[in-house]
Scaffold this motif. Structure first.
Motif, short mmCIF file in Angstrom:
data_model
loop_
_atom_site.label_atom_id
_atom_site.label_comp_id
_atom_site.label_asym_id
_atom_site.label_seq_id
_atom_site.Cartn_x
_atom_site.Cartn_y
_atom_site.Cartn_z
N LEU A 206 0.82 -1.20 0.00
CA LEU A 206 0.00 0.00 0.00
C LEU A 206 0.86 1.26 0.00
O LEU A 206 0.59 2.22 -0.73
N LEU A 207 1.93 1.26 0.79
CA LEU A 207 2.82 2.42 0.85
C LEU A 207 3.55 2.64 -0.47
O LEU A 207 3.89 3.78 -0.82
N LYS A 208 3.79 1.56 -1.21
CA LYS A 208 4.44 1.70 -2.51
C LYS A 208 3.54 2.40 -3.52
O LYS A 208 4.02 2.97 -4.51
N GLN A 209 2.22 2.37 -3.27
CA GLN A 209 1.28 3.02 -4.17
C GLN A 209 1.44 4.55 -4.16
O GLN A 209 0.99 5.23 -5.08
N LYS A 210 2.10 5.07 -3.12
CA LYS A 210 2.32 6.52 -3.07
C LYS A 210 3.21 6.98 -4.21
O LYS A 210 3.15 8.15 -4.64
N GLU A 211 4.04 6.07 -4.74
CA GLU A 211 4.91 6.42 -5.87
C GLU A 211 4.11 6.60 -7.15
O GLU A 211 4.60 7.23 -8.10
N LYS A 212 2.89 6.08 -7.19
CA LYS A 212 2.07 6.15 -8.40
C LYS A 212 1.00 7.25 -8.32
O LYS A 212 0.12 7.34 -9.19
N ILE A 213 1.04 8.07 -7.27
CA ILE A 213 -0.01 9.08 -7.09
C ILE A 213 -0.02 10.08 -8.24
O ILE A 213 -1.08 10.43 -8.77
N THR A 214 1.16 10.55 -8.64
CA THR A 214 1.23 11.55 -9.71
C THR A 214 0.62 11.04 -11.01
O THR A 214 -0.20 11.72 -11.65
N GLU A 215 1.00 9.82 -11.39
CA GLU A 215 0.47 9.24 -12.63
C GLU A 215 -1.04 8.99 -12.51
O GLU A 215 -1.80 9.27 -13.44
N ALA A 216 -1.45 8.46 -11.35
CA ALA A 216 -2.88 8.19 -11.15
C ALA A 216 -3.69 9.48 -11.13
O ALA A 216 -4.83 9.51 -11.60
N LEU A 217 -3.10 10.55 -10.60
CA LEU A 217 -3.81 11.82 -10.54
C LEU A 217 -4.04 12.40 -11.93
O LEU A 217 -5.10 12.97 -12.22
#
Length: 372
Positions: A206-217
């Motif tokens: 779950l914490l690794k998903q923070k690396e994908k926030i920009t792309e997901a946003l």
């Protein structure tokens, strides 16, 4: 008794209205001449001119009298010495529109126009009855938002859901509150999508998903705003909003990572259950429910989670307060969750369930209480 000016009376209805100083030059007021731009230039370039001010005050007056049962409109006659003026042009117009109401003098040496008006009443016609039955028997049925609207104002419910009168779309270069919430919902759906297959949400993944926030946003913005090129949209204040959304998503992930044995059951899922009600002397089946942001499980207990970007209250004093339409402080967010809980209980009787509001602004508080 409420004393206010014409501007403050907008969207307010009173049974009795008393308006003073209905002299020409006071209502409507004299146009403001504090401008170096001549009238012809202002008119040619579509700037505000005196007639715009007169039109605004005409709207204030007629809007105020629309639902009034009795109105008293006073002015000081020109023959009564200092301060007297001619009656307002609006009084003359009202006298022409309501010939039965005459201008008369009072012992106070004022003059007044007395209006006895009957506010319009809405009658449910056969066509509207059929529209209401169609709405109630629609597959989606009544959502918590629709029920909230009905409890707050039945007339607004009629306009929005029966007559289908929509608010005009307002163009804005900045994201409004509704769009911001929609982008956040879509963003969290994308970030938690990898856990939907297994349902197991480990803190490390779950914490690794923070690396994908920009792309997901970026994806969330494109889907919600229906724009492929965000270079023009994400400028100025919208860049600040984007940064805020990134912090919101980061804080939600950090909060969930602290939970033990978190399992994801579903996202953006519809919970609907039908009930039998009486309407116009008929027994009909009505669907109640809506789309839930997230359903998960912590320590074997199911949770219905709703993301909120505003200032929603998380406390409920009593269930009866949730359905009091005249209560201005009624907790609408809690009512929405309560409806979802009722539908869940009907579909899954006997299962443990708790409700949770993820008011993202509160997640940053030091005294935020984690779910136990």
């Amino acid at each position: 008794m409420q004393i206010m000016g014409p501007l403050e009376s907008r969207n307010l209805d009173f049974k009795v209205v008393i308006i003073l100083s209905m002299e020409e030059g006071s209502f409507p007021p004299q146009p403001d001449a504090g401008s170096f731009i001549p009238y012809n230039i202002r008119n040619g370039f579509h700037l505000s001119v005196p007639r715009d001010q007169d039109a605004a005050f005409a709207y204030y007056l007629y809007r105020l009298l629309q639902h009034t049962e009795k109105g008293y409109l006073f002015y000081t006659p020109l023959s009564e010495g200092v301060g007297g003026r001619e009656p307002s042009r609006f009084l003359l117009q009202l006298s022409a529109e309501f010939p039965k109401h005459r201008i008369f003098s009072t012992p106070e040496k004022l003059s007044a126009v007395t209006l006895k008006l009957q506010p319009p009443t809405l009658k449910l016609s056969v066509a509207e009855r059929n529209k209401l039955l169609e709405l109630l028997q629609r597959e989606k049925g009544l959502s918590p938002s629709a029920i909230n609207t009905f409890l707050d104002c039945r007339l607004k419910f009629y306009y929005q859901y029966i007559a289908r009168i929509q608010e005009p779309a307002a163009f804005s270069e900045e994201l409004d509150a509704r769009s911001l919430g929609s982008v956040l919902h879509k963003l969290m759906e994308i970030l938690y999508e990898p856990f939907c297959n297994t349902g197991i949400v480990s803190p490390e993944k779950l914490l690794k998903q923070k690396e994908k926030i920009t792309e997901a946003l970026n994806t969330a913005f494109e889907e919600v705003l229906q724009e492929k090129d965000l270079s023009q949209t994400l400028q100025g204040r919208n860049l600040l909003i984007r940064s805020v959304l990134e912090q919101y998503a980061t804080q939600i992930i950090d909060t969930d990572a602290k939970l033990e044995d978190l399992k994801l059951i579903a996202q953006e899922i519809s919970l609907v259950h039908s009930i039998e009600v009486s309407a116009f002397g008929e027994k009909i089946s009505v669907n109640i429910g809506g789309k839930v942001d997230r359903i998960d499980q912590v320590k074997g207990i199911n949770r219905i989670i709703d993301y909120k970007t505003g200032k929603d209250d998380t406390e409920i004093k009593s269930l009866s307060l949730l359905i009091e339409g005249e209560n201005e402080k009624r907790n609408k967010a809690a009512f929405q969750l309560w409806v979802y809980a009722w539908v869940w209980e009907k579909l899954n009787p006997g299962e443990n369930l708790t409700l949770g509001l993820y008011t993202v602004k509160d997640l940053f508080l030091s005294n935020y209480r984690d779910w136990e």
